[in-house]
Design an enzyme around this catalytic site. Structure first.
Site, PDB file in Angstrom:
ATOM      1  N   HIS A 176       0.851  -1.191   0.000  1.00  0.00           N
ATOM      2  CA  HIS A 176       0.000   0.000   0.000  1.00  0.00           C
ATOM      3  C   HIS A 176       0.890   1.246   0.000  1.00  0.00           C
ATOM      4  O   HIS A 176       2.036   1.202   0.478  1.00  0.00           O
ATOM      5  CB  HIS A 176      -0.896  -0.044   1.251  1.00  0.00           C
ATOM      6  CG  HIS A 176      -1.864   1.080   1.361  1.00  0.00           C
ATOM      7  ND1 HIS A 176      -1.532   2.289   1.937  1.00  0.00           N
ATOM      8  CD2 HIS A 176      -3.155   1.187   0.982  1.00  0.00           C
ATOM      9  CE1 HIS A 176      -2.572   3.092   1.902  1.00  0.00           C
ATOM     10  NE2 HIS A 176      -3.571   2.447   1.324  1.00  0.00           N
ATOM     11  N   ARG A 178       1.147   3.681   1.935  1.00  0.00           N
ATOM     12  CA  ARG A 178       1.658   4.072   3.243  1.00  0.00           C
ATOM     13  C   ARG A 178       2.891   3.254   3.641  1.00  0.00           C
ATOM     14  O   ARG A 178       3.552   3.571   4.634  1.00  0.00           O
ATOM     15  CB  ARG A 178       0.573   3.902   4.316  1.00  0.00           C
ATOM     16  CG  ARG A 178      -0.475   4.972   4.382  1.00  0.00           C
ATOM     17  CD  ARG A 178       0.017   6.263   5.035  1.00  0.00           C
ATOM     18  NE  ARG A 178       0.515   6.075   6.387  1.00  0.00           N
ATOM     19  CZ  ARG A 178      -0.235   6.102   7.479  1.00  0.00           C
ATOM     20  NH1 ARG A 178      -1.541   6.297   7.377  1.00  0.00           N
ATOM     21  NH2 ARG A 178       0.301   5.942   8.674  1.00  0.00           N
ATOM     22  N   LYS A 179       3.197   2.204   2.892  1.00  0.00           N
ATOM     23  CA  LYS A 179       4.316   1.345   3.236  1.00  0.00           C
ATOM     24  C   LYS A 179       5.597   1.846   2.568  1.00  0.00           C
ATOM     25  O   LYS A 179       5.576   2.758   1.761  1.00  0.00           O
ATOM     26  CB  LYS A 179       4.022  -0.101   2.839  1.00  0.00           C
ATOM     27  CG  LYS A 179       2.676  -0.622   3.355  1.00  0.00           C
ATOM     28  CD  LYS A 179       2.529  -0.433   4.864  1.00  0.00           C
ATOM     29  CE  LYS A 179       1.268  -1.080   5.424  1.00  0.00           C
ATOM     30  NZ  LYS A 179       0.028  -0.356   5.114  1.00  0.00           N
ATOM     31  N   LEU A 180       6.753   1.218   2.883  1.00  0.00           N
ATOM     32  CA  LEU A 180       8.023   1.717   2.371  1.00  0.00           C
ATOM     33  C   LEU A 180       8.113   1.634   0.855  1.00  0.00           C
ATOM     34  O   LEU A 180       8.611   2.548   0.207  1.00  0.00           O
ATOM     35  CB  LEU A 180       9.200   0.961   3.011  1.00  0.00           C
ATOM     36  CG  LEU A 180       9.742   1.586   4.294  1.00  0.00           C
ATOM     37  CD1 LEU A 180       8.757   1.446   5.435  1.00  0.00           C
ATOM     38  CD2 LEU A 180      11.098   0.990   4.666  1.00  0.00           C
TER      39      LEU A 180
END
Length: 383
Positions: A176, A178-180
């Site tokens: 997603h 929001r992930k790294l």
């Protein structure tokens, strides 16, 4: 405005997508296979099985393990609600466990109180990228025949006892934004069990015995069979192409986030009333989120702080949610979860992403320190 996060995307990702478009094959195919192999190799896992999301990866894992009605799956309430929903999708009952105040993760001690003869699995979340202490949890679960599934949605790039998170157990990842690293939406299961990986690939494609890409590429007629009830949890080659470029940036992203987090800790370390995240003794966090706790004796409401920062052009988010407090989980029994409820009420997430510079971090830290200082001088409420 300083956003809570911003993916590191650019011309390389665009070129990779254009290459897939020109190939004429945009659904699940060779790029997905390459992405699976590359992620597995990077994290020290045997096999990768790409999915539409970490949520569907968790559901697929429990389904493949045979978890179903009458079974219990222990989960932390302190997690995104998908962790709680996955057992419910499988027909099982989620059982909530409390977490450790410092790591925000379940521990062997908090887990043991939630186990019962009906427990089939436990979902261990590496919350906000902070690795959980797997050795102690596995030592508790394995003699009891309880399977450990890791929800590493936030933890790509984190380490546990010198190895990447993802190198053991059945592990679910998220891509997603929001992930790294991101594929827009998307997830993956990692496993060292080749037979399980083959079944997971079949299950994520309607239970089809031969993949659509293999069927279309064949020089002979292939009539597919559907060997068991499956799902449509396929990633596309468009997403996987982006993911391959993103994976090449992972080390740089982790290094930058850890440097920015260190600057936050340096600036906020002497501010009274705040508790800050730090690496546990057994691993390193990727700082997927920089989560700050407001001490209980600080007479300042968390949402007041968030609004103050927003008024100054700084986006924040509440700390990790507590699923057992959400309306959709109202019918689920919940034991006393004092640490979970404290953390969800008294923590907030500060902006942290690869494109931030140190001046941004200093601006955020100054705004937060000012909010706390005003409270100490004027008392609650202040604005």
């Amino acid at each position: 405005m300083i956003p809570i996060t911003r993916p590191w995307l650019g011309a390389e990702e665009a070129a990779a997508v254009n290459e897939v478009l020109a190939s004429g094959w945009v659904a699940q195919g060779p790029k997905v296979a390459a992405f699976e192999a590359s992620v597995a190799a990077a994290l020290g896992a045997g096999e990768g099985v790409a999915t539409t999301s970490c949520t569907t990866a968790l559901h697929l894992a429990l389904h493949a393990l045979g978890v179903g009605p009458g079974d219990e799956v222990v989960v932390p309430s302190l997690s995104f609600i998908a962790t709680t929903n996955a057992p419910r999708y499988a027909g099982a009952r989620p059982v909530f466990a409390d977490v450790d105040l410092e790591t925000q993760n379940i521990t062997a001690e908090t887990l043991e109180r939630a186990l019962s003869p009906a427990t089939r699995a436990v979902i261990v979340v590496h919350q906000a990228g902070m690795p959980a202490d797997l050795d102690a949890i596995e030592a508790l679960c394995k003699p009891r025949g309880v399977t450990v599934v890791e929800d590493a949605a936030c933890a790509i790039g984190s380490t546990y006892r010198g190895l990447p998170v993802g190198a053991r157990n059945l592990v679910a990842l998220s891509f997603h934004p929001r992930k790294l690293i991101t594929t827009g939406e998307g997830g993956m299961l990692l496993t060292g069990d080749g037979r399980l990986a083959r079944r997971l690939r079949r299950l994520r494609e309607h239970g089809m015995a031969v993949s659509a890409h293999e069927r279309h590429a064949s020089r002979t007629v292939v009539v597919e069979a559907y060997e068991e009830l499956g799902f449509n949890y396929r990633m596309t080659d468009l997403q996987a192409a982006i993911g391959l470029v993103q994976l090449g940036k992972l080390d740089a992203i982790v290094a930058r986030r850890r440097a920015l987090a260190a600057r936050y800790s340096e600036l906020l370390g002497d501010v009274p009333g705040l508790s800050l995240p730090a690496d546990p003794p057994y691993g390193t966090t990727n700082y997927q989120s920089y989560v700050v706790q407001l001490d209980d004796d600080l007479p300042l409401q968390r949402d007041v702080v968030m609004q103050e920062l927003l008024d100054r052009g700084i986006a924040t988010r509440r700390g990790i949610m507590a699923a057992h407090l959400e309306p959709s989980c109202a019918a689920l029994p919940a034991p006393a979860l004092p640490v979970t409820e404290r953390l969800t009420r008294r923590s907030l997430i500060l902006p942290l992403f690869h494109g931030m510079d140190t001046k941004d971090v200093e601006r955020v830290a100054e705004a937060l320190a000012t909010a706390v200082a005003h409270c100490a001088v004027e008392g609650p409420p202040w604005r």
